[in-house]
Enzyme design. Structure first.
Site, PDB file in Angstrom:
ATOM      1  N   GLU A   1      13.620  -0.692  12.401  1.00 54.17           N
ATOM      2  CA  GLU A   1      12.460  -1.281  13.080  1.00 54.17           C
ATOM      3  C   GLU A   1      12.597  -2.796  13.090  1.00 54.17           C
ATOM      4  O   GLU A   1      13.112  -3.391  12.141  1.00 54.17           O
ATOM      5  CB  GLU A   1      11.179  -0.862  12.356  1.00 54.17           C
ATOM      6  CG  GLU A   1       9.900  -1.420  12.977  1.00 54.17           C
ATOM      7  CD  GLU A   1       8.661  -1.040  12.178  1.00 54.17           C
ATOM      8  OE1 GLU A   1       7.663  -1.781  12.264  1.00 54.17           O
ATOM      9  OE2 GLU A   1       8.702  -0.013  11.463  1.00 54.17           O
TER      10      GLU A   1
ATOM     11  N   GLN B   1      15.033   6.391  38.082  1.00 61.07           N
ATOM     12  CA  GLN B   1      13.997   7.425  37.951  1.00 61.07           C
ATOM     13  C   GLN B   1      12.731   6.964  38.674  1.00 61.07           C
ATOM     14  O   GLN B   1      11.697   6.706  38.075  1.00 61.07           O
ATOM     15  CB  GLN B   1      13.703   7.689  36.471  1.00 61.07           C
ATOM     16  CG  GLN B   1      14.908   8.177  35.683  1.00 61.07           C
ATOM     17  CD  GLN B   1      14.575   8.440  34.230  1.00 61.07           C
ATOM     18  OE1 GLN B   1      13.573   9.098  33.904  1.00 61.07           O
ATOM     19  NE2 GLN B   1      15.398   7.915  33.320  1.00 61.07           N
TER      20      GLN B   1
ATOM     21  N   HIS C   1      16.703  -0.867  42.102  1.00 63.63           N
ATOM     22  CA  HIS C   1      17.420   0.273  42.671  1.00 63.63           C
ATOM     23  C   HIS C   1      16.664   0.860  43.853  1.00 63.63           C
ATOM     24  O   HIS C   1      17.279   1.364  44.796  1.00 63.63           O
ATOM     25  CB  HIS C   1      17.640   1.332  41.595  1.00 63.63           C
ATOM     26  CG  HIS C   1      18.506   2.465  42.043  1.00 63.63           C
ATOM     27  ND1 HIS C   1      19.835   2.297  42.377  1.00 63.63           N
ATOM     28  CD2 HIS C   1      18.225   3.788  42.239  1.00 63.63           C
ATOM     29  CE1 HIS C   1      20.345   3.469  42.746  1.00 63.63           C
ATOM     30  NE2 HIS C   1      19.391   4.377  42.670  1.00 63.63           N
TER      31      HIS C   1
ATOM     32  N   LYS D   1      28.061  11.094  50.301  1.00 56.98           N
ATOM     33  CA  LYS D   1      28.572  11.794  49.126  1.00 56.98           C
ATOM     34  C   LYS D   1      27.610  12.889  48.680  1.00 56.98           C
ATOM     35  O   LYS D   1      26.408  12.817  48.924  1.00 56.98           O
ATOM     36  CB  LYS D   1      28.807  10.805  47.978  1.00 56.98           C
ATOM     37  CG  LYS D   1      27.533  10.172  47.417  1.00 56.98           C
ATOM     38  CD  LYS D   1      27.849   9.180  46.303  1.00 56.98           C
ATOM     39  CE  LYS D   1      26.558   8.564  45.766  1.00 56.98           C
ATOM     40  NZ  LYS D   1      26.804   7.544  44.739  1.00 56.98           N
TER      41      LYS D   1
END
Length: 314
Positions: free
Chosen positions: A44, A101, A134, A196
């Site tokens: 930590e 994501q 992205h 692709k």
């Protein structure tokens, strides 16, 4: 009578982004602020600002590349700045991790980019500054101002300096076609696209070329290079189709696994990246262009409430 004054600006960095932050601070015309990271025996950690930031505009420079400690360190720094009464807290995230994501592409999976956006806001960030997300729509995950910068303002002048004839811009996948067309508009070149299909993440099953590259100098354009599998396969496809030379530009050099070996053994003349993520090892095939001046300029404009639209090429 009370009058609004411009707060002081201070720049701090996460432990893995210090090298880039020092360059940004130098271009900005200041020194990097002092921050201390204390560790407990179980791993930590706790950041602490070693100088007063009360009423200041604080810029926290931290790319959230793997591992997740980088993101956690940034979140703790934001919380510490909030509790130390900073007036403005700008999270400067040259590489915004978890950006792949950005949607549910299959059942029962998270939308990681949205979760990270929520965490940054909950911690107390009042502004986000990043580069080449992205997916552009990630900006909409925030309820705070987002300055989304483009590395094209760094790459395009370099590509122009090469003086390549018969230039052709290529996208290694369909998702990057918008980026490729933007580059081609400024470089006045042709565009080709690779199509692709993947077996799974980071594993390509088939790749086809849409367009002609015979007798051309090709520049592949992407936002990131991870395992380099797509990039190397696309470069080989271009050469097989008659390209004179193949280069690549990728904003974020994640370069995981055996990416360095793949690049060294590929047909790529060079891979041009920014220093949003520090390289793990040197490579004769990789050229690094710094994004420090771009971020320093935009940070200065934001601090003085000046427009930043002139910094956008794309």
């Amino acid at each position: 009578m009370f009058s609004e004054t411009t707060p002081n600006s201070k720049i701090f960095a996460c432990s893995k982004s210090i090298e880039l932050a020092e360059k940004i601070a130098e271009k900005y015309g200041t020194q990097l602020g002092e921050i201390k990271l204390s560790y407990y025996s179980d791993g930590e950690f706790q950041p602490s600002f070693e100088e007063s930031i009360r009423g200041a505009r604080v810029f926290l420079v931290c790319s959230t590349f793997p591992n997740s400690d980088n993101l956690m360190e940034l979140l703790l720094m934001i919380d510490a700045a909030k509790r130390a009464s900073a007036r403005h807290i700008t999270a400067v995230i040259p590489y915004f991790g978890w950006a792949r994501q950005d949607r549910k592409d299959k059942p029962r999976v998270p939308i990681g980019a949205k979760l990270v956006a929520n965490l940054l806001q909950a911690a107390g960030a009042t502004r986000i500054m990043t580069m080449d997300l992205h997916a552009d729509q990630i900006q909409g995950f925030f309820e705070r101002p987002v300055d989304h910068l483009f590395a094209s303002s760094i790459f395009i002048p370099y590509l122009q300096s090469l003086g390549l004839d018969n230039l052709c811009i290529a996208s290694p996948d369909m998702g990057g076609s918008k980026r490729a067309y933007a580059y081609s508009k400024f470089l006045k070149s042709d565009v080709v696209i690779c199509y692709k299909q993947r077996k799974q993440a980071n594993v390509i099953e088939t790749m086809e070329l849409i367009g002609e590259v015979e007798g051309k100098n090709v520049v592949l354009v992407d936002d990131m290079v991870d395992t380099a599998g797509t990039l190397v396969k696309a470069a080989q496809l271009m050469k097989d189709k008659g390209a004179i030379s193949v280069r690549a530009v990728a904003t974020h050099a994640i370069l995981s696994g055996n990416a360095y070996e793949r690049i060294e053994g590929s047909v790529l003349e060079e891979l041009i990246v920014t220093d949003s993520i520090p390289l793990k090892q040197p490579s004769t095939r990789i050229k690094v262009l710094s994004c420090a001046e771009l971020f320093a300029d935009v940070m200065h404009r934001v601090h003085h409430n000046e427009p930043i639209s002139s910094k956008f090429i794309m």
